[in-house]
Write a protein that holds these residues in place. Structure first.
Motif, short mmCIF file in Angstrom:
data_model
loop_
_atom_site.label_atom_id
_atom_site.label_comp_id
_atom_site.label_asym_id
_atom_site.label_seq_id
_atom_site.Cartn_x
_atom_site.Cartn_y
_atom_site.Cartn_z
N VAL A 69 59.86 66.01 53.33
CA VAL A 69 59.32 66.16 51.90
C VAL A 69 58.71 64.75 51.55
N GLU A 70 57.50 64.61 51.45
CA GLU A 70 56.58 63.42 51.39
C GLU A 70 55.60 63.61 50.46
N GLY A 71 55.48 62.51 49.55
CA GLY A 71 54.12 62.54 48.69
C GLY A 71 54.11 63.50 47.73
N ASN A 72 55.36 64.05 47.16
CA ASN A 72 55.27 65.15 46.11
C ASN A 72 55.51 64.42 44.72
N GLN A 73 54.91 65.12 43.71
CA GLN A 73 55.28 64.68 42.41
C GLN A 73 56.33 65.70 42.02
N ILE A 74 57.69 65.58 41.66
CA ILE A 74 58.69 66.56 41.48
C ILE A 74 59.20 66.06 39.98
N HIS A 75 58.99 66.88 38.99
CA HIS A 75 59.26 66.36 37.47
C HIS A 75 59.38 67.57 36.56
N GLN A 76 59.98 67.51 35.50
CA GLN A 76 60.45 68.07 34.25
C GLN A 76 60.88 69.58 34.68
N ASN A 77 61.75 69.66 35.76
CA ASN A 77 62.46 70.74 36.14
C ASN A 77 63.91 70.70 35.24
N TRP A 78 64.42 71.93 35.22
CA TRP A 78 65.45 72.06 34.14
C TRP A 78 66.80 71.39 34.82
N PHE A 91 69.97 68.20 55.11
CA PHE A 91 69.65 66.88 55.81
C PHE A 91 68.20 66.69 56.05
N PRO A 92 67.39 66.81 54.89
CA PRO A 92 66.06 66.60 54.57
C PRO A 92 65.90 65.05 54.70
N HIS A 93 64.38 64.61 54.92
CA HIS A 93 63.98 63.45 54.78
C HIS A 93 62.83 63.29 53.42
N LEU A 94 63.35 62.74 52.65
CA LEU A 94 62.60 62.55 51.55
C LEU A 94 61.98 61.25 51.33
N MET A 95 60.77 61.11 51.32
CA MET A 95 60.15 59.90 51.32
C MET A 95 58.67 59.90 50.40
N LYS A 96 58.56 58.82 49.95
CA LYS A 96 57.27 58.44 49.00
C LYS A 96 57.03 59.48 47.89
N ASN A 97 58.09 60.15 47.41
CA ASN A 97 57.99 60.94 46.33
C ASN A 97 58.13 60.29 45.05
N ASN A 98 57.46 60.95 43.82
CA ASN A 98 57.81 60.58 42.73
C ASN A 98 58.53 61.62 41.62
N ILE A 99 59.67 61.25 41.54
CA ILE A 99 60.66 62.13 40.99
C ILE A 99 61.18 61.58 39.76
N PHE A 100 60.62 62.18 38.87
CA PHE A 100 60.91 61.88 37.13
C PHE A 100 60.84 62.78 36.27
N LYS A 101 61.92 62.33 35.08
CA LYS A 101 61.71 63.36 33.99
C LYS A 101 62.38 64.48 34.14
N ASN A 102 63.23 64.68 35.13
CA ASN A 102 63.80 66.03 35.45
C ASN A 102 65.26 65.99 34.41
N ASP A 103 65.75 67.21 33.96
CA ASP A 103 66.63 67.40 32.83
C ASP A 103 68.04 66.48 33.30
N GLU A 104 68.35 66.86 34.68
CA GLU A 104 69.58 66.19 35.24
C GLU A 104 69.25 65.20 36.22
N CYS A 105 69.82 65.12 37.34
CA CYS A 105 69.52 64.19 38.19
C CYS A 105 68.02 64.08 38.94
N GLY A 106 67.63 62.85 39.37
CA GLY A 106 66.30 62.93 40.19
C GLY A 106 66.80 63.52 41.20
N HIS A 113 67.83 69.48 38.76
CA HIS A 113 67.55 68.08 39.23
C HIS A 113 66.23 68.23 39.84
N GLY A 114 65.63 67.13 40.13
CA GLY A 114 64.32 67.03 40.98
C GLY A 114 64.58 67.47 42.20
N VAL A 115 65.50 67.04 42.90
CA VAL A 115 65.88 67.61 44.46
C VAL A 115 67.28 67.84 44.43
N TYR A 116 67.85 68.94 44.73
CA TYR A 116 69.19 69.40 44.83
C TYR A 116 69.47 69.50 46.54
#
Length: 314
Positions: free
Chosen positions: A66-75, A86-101, A77-80
């Motif tokens: 999971v690379e280079g995504n904008q993940i934001h403003q979800n009700w 066991f994903p590889h999360l890299m170079k994402n912008n994870i912001f303004k989600n209602d609970e955890c990034g 978490h950004g990523v649960y």
């Protein structure tokens, strides 16, 4: 555009692979993207937002890059990540989600590196229930609570991150949390740099912890981390604060130029201290309750403005 679906935007399961690139995935009733059953897709360059649960839900052995995504403003978490995900999360912008990034639970082991995680409603990253992620080279900042929260037997190798300007602590450890916190910069948080409480464990080593509003490191409630070879400085209160039955090993740290004391040990705090350099703090070097047996000869305590060692009743 993948939007307004009654379940997920994209559901990848039963060993699915494929590439999900450059989509706008938004306003779906379930996750924007769900990955499970050892599926291992590439998810790159998508805009994932406005989901009524989490932006991405990776579980039951789900993998993928999971690379280079904008993940934001979800009700939620950004990523649960749960249930041995066991994903590889890299170079994402994870912001303004209602609970955890990023929320990691139930024996999951993701690799989380080079992400920008900021401005989320709860912790930037939360780790619990026997999960053991690698969290490396991220910038985790401006959260409405803390930067990273490790609890309930969560572990993790947390290294080379910058954690700053969070509303609570840079890193909070509690309830049997046992991470390795190594070579991070933890600064300008609104409460402590690192807060270990309610039976926390962990190894806090080789970090630079500075300019936090409360203590650089606070230890209480029978917590017993190893705190080694950190530079803890220019905090607005004391460098290290151990109290209310806090324990731990404090070795080879340099604690200096803090706004109050270098090390404060009160109300039943009983850490083991050796080979620390505690100097040039605004008030005292070490303040300790009378029952605490400070081995002053094995620590270098000097150049503090009011007194190098002060004993108090509490």
């Amino acid at each position: 555009d993948i939007y307004d679906n009654l379940e997920c935007g994209i559901f990848i399961h039963e060993g699915g692979e494929g590439r999900v690139i450059g989509n706008r995935i938004h306003s779906n009733s379930y996750a924007g993207i769900e990955i499970k059953d050892s599926s291992s897709p590439e998810v790159r360059g998508n805009d994932i937002y406005g989901g009524r649960t989490s932006g991405m839900y990776i579980h039951s052995g789900g993998q993928g890059v999971v690379e280079g995504n904008q993940i934001h403003q979800n009700w939620l978490h950004g990523v649960y990540v749960r249930s041995k995900g066991f994903p590889h999360l890299m170079k994402n912008n994870i912001f303004k989600n209602d609970e955890c990034g990023i929320f990691v639970t139930e024996s999951s082991h993701p690799c989380i590196e080079h992400n920008e995680v900021h401005s989320n409603g709860l912790a930037g990253i939360e780790v619990k229930e026997d999960s053991n992620p690698t969290i490396k080279l991220n910038r985790i900042h401006d959260g409405n609570t803390g930067g990273i929260f490790v609890l309930a037997r969560g572990r993790g190798r947390i290294c080379e991150n910058k954690l700053y300007n969070n509303k609570l602590e840079g890193i909070e450890i509690k309830d049997g949390g046992d991470p390795q916190v190594i070579d991070n910069e933890i600064y300008e948080n609104f409460e402590c740099g690192v807060f270990a409480h309610d039976g926390a464990l962990g190894r806090i080593e080789d970090n630079r912890i500075f300019s936090n509003a409360y203590a650089g490191i606070e230890i209480k409630d029978m917590s017993s981390p190893v705190v080694k070879n950190n530079r803890i400085y220019r905090g607005q209160t004391s460098g290290i604060y151990v109290h209310s039955g806090g324990q731990g090993k404090l070795t080879d740290n340099e604690v200096f130029e803090n706004g109050l004391h270098g090390v404060m040990i009160l109300s039943g705090g009983n850490p083991w201290m050796s080979r620390n350099k505690v100097h040039d703090n605004t008030e005292c070097g070490v303040v300790a309750h009378v029952a605490y047996a400070l081995d002053a000869s094995s620590n270098q305590i000097y150049g503090n403005r009011i007194k190098n060692v002060q004993t108090v009743k509490s």
